[in-house]
Design a protein around this motif. Structure first.
Motif, mmCIF file in Angstrom:
data_model
loop_
_atom_site.group_PDB
_atom_site.id
_atom_site.type_symbol
_atom_site.label_atom_id
_atom_site.label_comp_id
_atom_site.label_asym_id
_atom_site.label_seq_id
_atom_site.Cartn_x
_atom_site.Cartn_y
_atom_site.Cartn_z
ATOM 1 N N PRO A 27 0.845 -1.198 0.000
ATOM 2 C CA PRO A 27 0.000 0.000 0.000
ATOM 3 C C PRO A 27 0.883 1.251 0.000
ATOM 4 O O PRO A 27 1.943 1.278 0.599
ATOM 5 C CB PRO A 27 -0.817 -0.110 1.276
ATOM 6 C CG PRO A 27 -0.180 -1.176 2.100
ATOM 7 C CD PRO A 27 0.677 -1.998 1.187
ATOM 8 N N ALA A 28 0.413 2.266 -0.697
ATOM 9 C CA ALA A 28 1.168 3.516 -0.762
ATOM 10 C C ALA A 28 1.232 4.137 0.627
ATOM 11 O O ALA A 28 0.262 4.110 1.375
ATOM 12 C CB ALA A 28 0.506 4.478 -1.735
ATOM 13 N N ALA A 29 2.380 4.665 0.938
ATOM 14 C CA ALA A 29 2.544 5.319 2.238
ATOM 15 C C ALA A 29 1.689 6.583 2.264
ATOM 16 O O ALA A 29 1.550 7.276 1.262
ATOM 17 C CB ALA A 29 4.004 5.668 2.459
ATOM 18 N N ALA A 30 1.103 6.834 3.409
ATOM 19 C CA ALA A 30 0.306 8.050 3.557
ATOM 20 C C ALA A 30 1.227 9.256 3.393
ATOM 21 O O ALA A 30 2.376 9.226 3.841
ATOM 22 C CB ALA A 30 -0.343 8.091 4.935
ATOM 23 N N PRO A 31 0.745 10.295 2.745
ATOM 24 C CA PRO A 31 1.606 11.474 2.588
ATOM 25 C C PRO A 31 1.946 12.055 3.955
ATOM 26 O O PRO A 31 1.147 11.988 4.891
ATOM 27 C CB PRO A 31 0.774 12.443 1.765
ATOM 28 C CG PRO A 31 -0.633 11.958 1.872
ATOM 29 C CD PRO A 31 -0.579 10.490 2.190
ATOM 30 N N ALA A 32 3.136 12.605 4.044
ATOM 31 C CA ALA A 32 3.556 13.222 5.300
ATOM 32 C C ALA A 32 2.646 14.409 5.599
ATOM 33 O O ALA A 32 2.252 15.131 4.687
ATOM 34 C CB ALA A 32 5.001 13.673 5.191
ATOM 35 N N PRO A 33 2.306 14.592 6.865
ATOM 36 C CA PRO A 33 1.466 15.747 7.197
ATOM 37 C C PRO A 33 2.234 17.033 6.917
ATOM 38 O O PRO A 33 3.465 17.050 6.964
ATOM 39 C CB PRO A 33 1.192 15.571 8.694
ATOM 40 C CG PRO A 33 2.295 14.703 9.199
ATOM 41 C CD PRO A 33 2.710 13.836 8.050
ATOM 42 N N VAL A 56 -2.506 34.142 5.559
ATOM 43 C CA VAL A 56 -2.277 32.877 6.259
ATOM 44 C C VAL A 56 -2.016 31.806 5.201
ATOM 45 O O VAL A 56 -2.809 31.652 4.272
ATOM 46 C CB VAL A 56 -3.490 32.497 7.130
ATOM 47 C CG1 VAL A 56 -3.288 31.149 7.790
ATOM 48 C CG2 VAL A 56 -3.748 33.577 8.176
ATOM 49 N N PRO A 57 -0.917 31.053 5.324
ATOM 50 C CA PRO A 57 -0.573 30.068 4.293
ATOM 51 C C PRO A 57 -1.452 28.819 4.331
ATOM 52 O O PRO A 57 -2.059 28.498 5.351
ATOM 53 C CB PRO A 57 0.879 29.707 4.633
ATOM 54 C CG PRO A 57 0.989 29.953 6.095
ATOM 55 C CD PRO A 57 0.058 31.102 6.396
ATOM 56 N N ASP A 58 -1.478 28.115 3.188
ATOM 57 C CA ASP A 58 -2.171 26.820 3.081
ATOM 58 C C ASP A 58 -1.198 25.657 3.217
ATOM 59 O O ASP A 58 -1.620 24.508 3.224
ATOM 60 C CB ASP A 58 -2.847 26.697 1.707
ATOM 61 C CG ASP A 58 -4.039 27.609 1.563
ATOM 62 O OD1 ASP A 58 -4.768 27.798 2.552
ATOM 63 O OD2 ASP A 58 -4.235 28.135 0.451
ATOM 64 N N THR A 59 0.087 25.935 3.280
ATOM 65 C CA THR A 59 1.109 24.899 3.179
ATOM 66 C C THR A 59 1.589 24.360 4.513
ATOM 67 O O THR A 59 2.468 23.508 4.541
ATOM 68 C CB THR A 59 2.324 25.456 2.417
ATOM 69 O OG1 THR A 59 2.776 26.638 3.100
ATOM 70 C CG2 THR A 59 1.957 25.786 0.982
ATOM 71 N N CYS A 60 1.024 24.841 5.607
ATOM 72 C CA CYS A 60 1.435 24.377 6.923
ATOM 73 C C CYS A 60 0.245 24.465 7.873
ATOM 74 O O CYS A 60 -0.759 25.081 7.555
ATOM 75 C CB CYS A 60 2.637 25.181 7.440
ATOM 76 S SG CYS A 60 2.476 26.969 7.304
ATOM 77 N N THR A 61 0.389 23.844 9.027
ATOM 78 C CA THR A 61 -0.705 23.794 9.998
ATOM 79 C C THR A 61 -0.474 24.823 11.105
ATOM 80 O O THR A 61 0.660 25.242 11.338
ATOM 81 C CB THR A 61 -0.821 22.385 10.612
ATOM 82 O OG1 THR A 61 0.415 22.066 11.263
ATOM 83 C CG2 THR A 61 -1.125 21.339 9.550
#
Length: 170
Positions: A27-33, A56-61
């Motif tokens: 199975p494909a590895a889940a993408p890194a958060p 506010v960026p969309d590329t980080c939490t």
């Protein structure tokens, strides 16, 4: 003889057997958060004394702790516990990247009295300490230092992004 016939039959059957099935792909590895944002990931345009624009960026939490950064270091008195500060501010909510409030809309500063014990969210009481009059600071306030489960038009567990100008410190 019988064992030779059985052996011959087994050899013949072995040659007719279908190949073993290919193993199923892993199975494909889940993408890194996405990474956690820093204050440097948030865009702020505009000079102190004028309404800023916050991106506010969309590329980080959103971060889980209070973050602050002096965008402009003031030259006047420093905000300490117990100070009174006249501020201008702009507020953007993290989840929808929407400007929710700004003192510039009202055309007057917001008074913050008794810093550290002022009747505002903890993120403000903690986040403005150390500012100097004439300075501008970016604050990223996690839910536990903001409105937590929600209130005053803020969604539950919302991270808040403020740009604060220290207009006058006494």
């Amino acid at each position: 003889m019988r064992s030779l016939a059985v052996l011959g039959l087994l050899v013949a059957l072995a040659g007719c057997s279908s190949p073993a099935p290919e193993p199923a792909p892993a199975p494909a590895a889940a993408p890194a958060p996405p990474p956690v944002c820093t204050v440097d990931d948030i865009g702020v345009a505009g000079d102190p004394g004028s309404k800023p624009t916050i991106t506010v960026p969309d590329t980080c939490t959103p971060p889980a702790q209070l973050l602050s950064k002096d965008l402009v270091v003031g030259t006047g008195p420093e905000v300490v516990l117990g100070s009174t500060v006249q501020t201008h501010y702009d507020l953007v909510t993290w989840s929808d990247k929407r400007e929710l409030d700004a003192s510039w809309f009202r055309g007057e500063t917001f008074p913050l009295e008794k810093v550290g014990d002022a009747p505002v969210i903890d993120g403000w009481n903690e986040g403005v300490v150390g500012m100097r009059e004439g300075g501008r600071r970016l604050l990223v306030i996690p839910p536990d230092k903001a409105y937590g489960p929600g209130g005053r038009g803020i969604a539950p567990n919302e991270t808040l992004v403020f740009v604060v100008d220290a207009v006058q410190v006494s």
